[in-house]
Design an enzyme around this catalytic site. Structure first.
Site, PDB file in Angstrom:
ATOM      1  N   HIS A 295     -43.193  42.553 140.703  1.00 26.27           N
ATOM      2  CA  HIS A 295     -42.183  42.721 139.640  1.00 26.27           C
ATOM      3  C   HIS A 295     -42.157  41.492 138.742  1.00 26.27           C
ATOM      4  CE1 HIS A 295     -40.621  45.946 142.266  1.00 26.27           C
ATOM      5  NE2 HIS A 295     -40.108  46.446 141.147  1.00 26.27           N
TER       6      HIS A 295
ATOM      7  N   LYS B 194     -36.579  39.322 138.429  1.00 26.79           N
ATOM      8  CA  LYS B 194     -36.012  40.128 139.526  1.00 26.79           C
ATOM      9  C   LYS B 194     -35.409  39.231 140.593  1.00 26.79           C
ATOM     10  CE  LYS B 194     -36.800  44.146 142.441  1.00 26.79           C
ATOM     11  NZ  LYS B 194     -35.526  44.733 142.012  1.00 26.79           N
TER      12      LYS B 194
HETATM   13  N1  LIG Z   1     -33.318  52.438 140.704  1.00 28.83           N
HETATM   14  C1  LIG Z   1     -34.204  52.215 139.727  1.00 28.83           C
HETATM   15  O1  LIG Z   1     -34.967  53.120 139.296  1.00 28.83           O
HETATM   16  C2  LIG Z   1     -34.243  50.861 139.097  1.00 28.83           C
HETATM   17  C3  LIG Z   1     -33.386  49.896 139.529  1.00 28.83           C
HETATM   18  N2  LIG Z   1     -33.314  48.707 138.899  1.00 28.83           N
HETATM   19  C4  LIG Z   1     -32.278  47.802 139.372  1.00 28.83           C
HETATM   20  O2  LIG Z   1     -31.229  47.764 138.401  1.00 28.83           O
HETATM   21  C5  LIG Z   1     -30.570  46.513 138.463  1.00 28.83           C
HETATM   22  C6  LIG Z   1     -30.507  45.891 137.077  1.00 28.83           C
HETATM   23  O3  LIG Z   1     -31.815  45.564 136.644  1.00 28.83           O
HETATM   24  P1  LIG Z   1     -32.070  44.912 135.200  1.00 28.83           P
HETATM   25  O4  LIG Z   1     -31.553  45.798 134.133  1.00 28.83           O
HETATM   26  O5  LIG Z   1     -33.500  44.512 135.196  1.00 28.83           O
HETATM   27  O6  LIG Z   1     -31.161  43.597 135.316  1.00 28.83           O
HETATM   28  P2  LIG Z   1     -30.447  42.778 134.147  1.00 28.83           P
HETATM   29  O7  LIG Z   1     -30.067  41.480 134.749  1.00 28.83           O
HETATM   30  O8  LIG Z   1     -31.311  42.785 132.927  1.00 28.83           O
HETATM   31  O9  LIG Z   1     -29.130  43.624 133.820  1.00 28.83           O
HETATM   32  C7  LIG Z   1     -27.966  43.650 134.613  1.00 28.83           C
HETATM   33  C8  LIG Z   1     -26.789  43.751 133.663  1.00 28.83           C
HETATM   34  O10 LIG Z   1     -25.596  43.972 134.418  1.00 28.83           O
HETATM   35  C9  LIG Z   1     -24.574  43.235 133.789  1.00 28.83           C
HETATM   36  N3  LIG Z   1     -23.451  43.011 134.715  1.00 28.83           N
HETATM   37  C10 LIG Z   1     -23.404  42.217 135.799  1.00 28.83           C
HETATM   38  N4  LIG Z   1     -22.167  42.247 136.365  1.00 28.83           N
HETATM   39  C11 LIG Z   1     -21.444  43.118 135.600  1.00 28.83           C
HETATM   40  C12 LIG Z   1     -20.090  43.558 135.653  1.00 28.83           C
HETATM   41  N5  LIG Z   1     -19.240  43.160 136.605  1.00 28.83           N
HETATM   42  N6  LIG Z   1     -19.676  44.434 134.698  1.00 28.83           N
HETATM   43  C13 LIG Z   1     -20.530  44.889 133.745  1.00 28.83           C
HETATM   44  N7  LIG Z   1     -21.800  44.480 133.633  1.00 28.83           N
HETATM   45  C14 LIG Z   1     -22.260  43.606 134.564  1.00 28.83           C
HETATM   46  C15 LIG Z   1     -25.251  41.916 133.366  1.00 28.83           C
HETATM   47  O11 LIG Z   1     -24.507  41.211 132.397  1.00 28.83           O
HETATM   48  C16 LIG Z   1     -26.571  42.469 132.835  1.00 28.83           C
HETATM   49  O12 LIG Z   1     -26.481  42.817 131.466  1.00 28.83           O
HETATM   50  C17 LIG Z   1     -31.336  45.680 139.504  1.00 28.83           C
HETATM   51  O13 LIG Z   1     -30.691  45.797 140.744  1.00 28.83           O
HETATM   52  C18 LIG Z   1     -32.695  46.371 139.547  1.00 28.83           C
HETATM   53  O14 LIG Z   1     -33.389  46.168 140.742  1.00 28.83           O
HETATM   54  C19 LIG Z   1     -34.103  48.397 137.841  1.00 28.83           C
HETATM   55  C20 LIG Z   1     -35.003  49.315 137.371  1.00 28.83           C
HETATM   56  C21 LIG Z   1     -35.158  50.622 137.975  1.00 28.83           C
HETATM   57  O1  LIG Z   2     -35.740  45.187 139.151  1.00 27.97           O
HETATM   58  C1  LIG Z   2     -36.569  45.980 138.642  1.00 27.97           C
HETATM   59  O2  LIG Z   2     -37.095  45.795 137.533  1.00 27.97           O
HETATM   60  C2  LIG Z   2     -36.890  47.209 139.388  1.00 27.97           C
HETATM   61  N1  LIG Z   2     -36.172  47.470 140.438  1.00 27.97           N
HETATM   62  C3  LIG Z   2     -36.290  48.612 141.277  1.00 27.97           C
HETATM   63  C4  LIG Z   2     -36.652  48.167 142.680  1.00 27.97           C
HETATM   64  O3  LIG Z   2     -36.041  47.206 143.180  1.00 27.97           O
HETATM   65  O4  LIG Z   2     -37.516  48.801 143.289  1.00 27.97           O
HETATM   66  C5  LIG Z   2     -37.153  49.691 140.704  1.00 27.97           C
HETATM   67  C6  LIG Z   2     -38.303  49.235 139.860  1.00 27.97           C
HETATM   68  O5  LIG Z   2     -39.362  48.871 140.682  1.00 27.97           O
HETATM   69  C7  LIG Z   2     -37.928  48.125 138.886  1.00 27.97           C
END
Ligand SMILES: NC(=O)C1=CN([C@@H]2O[C@H](COP(=O)(O)OP(=O)(O)OC[C@H]3O[C@@H](n4cnc5c(N)ncnc54)[C@H](O)[C@@H]3O)[C@@H](O)[C@H]2O)C=CC1
Ligand SMILES: O=C(O)C1=N[C@H](C(=O)O)C[C@H](O)C1
Length: 269
Positions: free
Chosen positions: A158, A162
């Protein structure tokens, strides 16, 4: 006229938040009714489209999640474990479907979702893409077909930002491999090898994590035996795959009663 559910995106300024805002506002099946950021964030009070550097979308970023959720049929949440726990309680209060993409939650944190799931549908998956959820099914089948002569290793890569490891996807794949083998992952997981670890233990499932640059997300499940190897691989090149899956989950959730669901339910795999 077909009913279009109103959707709130939390973590609106994040990598996934911005992708979700675009996906929901471009959709003809749902409409964006709210965008939530943490208190003190510079986007709070601004139009979310303008904050993203584009045309106004008519939705002002707020740090008052309950007010936003009360206007919505679904909340799509890719934030942090602590924020997600707070949003689960509020989404349940608003009787809105809660789609959780957040990873890095501990078992204890996951257990704390249960009270909310008594009042509203929660759909949670460490990866919302069709490809990965299919890979999960394949991993289970391959693990069930092979014996412990095949060592199973899950390798993920990643981007440099991350914060959690192994990734949520790697854990889903590890769980699938363990289920295929009929063992509990907690009994056989090898996480974070370093130093004199001793030889690999037969039947264990190993995890390795690479972090660097702008890698969206890559996952290999390696089955390594003497004389041959099988590799099951998923490569994500665009975060839109996760956002499309999350929107699909939010729409699917409209027909469901309270409870906890995952993408296997949504996709019917
Ligand atoms: N399940 C899936 O398909 C995927 C899951 N993810 C997961 O999603 C999560 C976020 O990933 P990213 O967008 O890359 O992170 P990021 O750090 O770019 O975004 C997180 C956002 O949440 C906001 N945030 C944090 N605390 C908050 C609160 N109390 N109230 C409102 N907003 C708040 C932050 O200010 C930030 O804008 C991670 O856990 C990642 O692993 C990411 C991509 C795909
Ligand atoms: O943090 C990410 O970017 C992603 N998080 C998810 C994970 O923890 O598997 C999904 C994806 O791989 C991207």
């Amino acid at each position: 006229m077909t009913f279009k559910p109103g959707i709130v995106v939390t973590g609106a300024s994040g990598r996934m938040g911005q992708m979700l805002i675009r996906t929901v506002s471009d959709s003809d099946k749902a409409h964006l009714v709210g965008a939530v950021e943490r208190a003190g964030h510079s986007w709070v009070g601004r139009d979310v489209g303008e904050a993203m550097g584009g045309a106004p979308l008519g939705v002002t970023v707020t740090d008052q999640p309950l007010e936003a959720f009360a206007q919505a049929q679904a909340v799509i949440d890719f934030t942090t474990p602590d924020a997600t726990l707070e949003f689960a309680a509020l989404a349940a209060q608003a009787r809105a479907v809660h789609v959780i993409g957040t990873t890095g939650m501990t078992e204890a944190q996951i257990a704390r979702l249960e009270p909310a799931a008594r009042h509203a549908a929660i759909i949670r998956a460490g990866n919302m893409s069709l490809g990965v959820n299919l890979l999960v099914q394949l991993t289970k089948r391959v693990a069930a077909a092979l014996d412990e002569d095949f060592d199973i290793e899950v390798i993920e890569a990643h981007h440099r930002h991350k914060v959690d490891a192994p990734s949520g996807t790697a854990l889903m794949l590890g769980e699938a491999a363990a289920e295929g083998r009929g063992v509990a992952l907690s009994e056989v997981a090898d996480r974070g090898r370093d130093g004199i670890t001793g030889a690999r233990e037969r039947g264990h499932i190993g995890f390795s994590a690479i972090r660097g640059g702008d890698i969206v997300g890559e996952h290999d499940v390696l089955f390594a035996a003497d004389g041959e190897r099988i590799v099951l691989r998923h490569v994500a090149t665009d975060r839109a795959i996760f956002a499309r899956g999350a929107l699909k989950a939010a729409l699917w959730g409209q027909g469901q009663g309270p409870g906890q669901y995952d993408m296997v339910d949504v996709l019917g795999l």
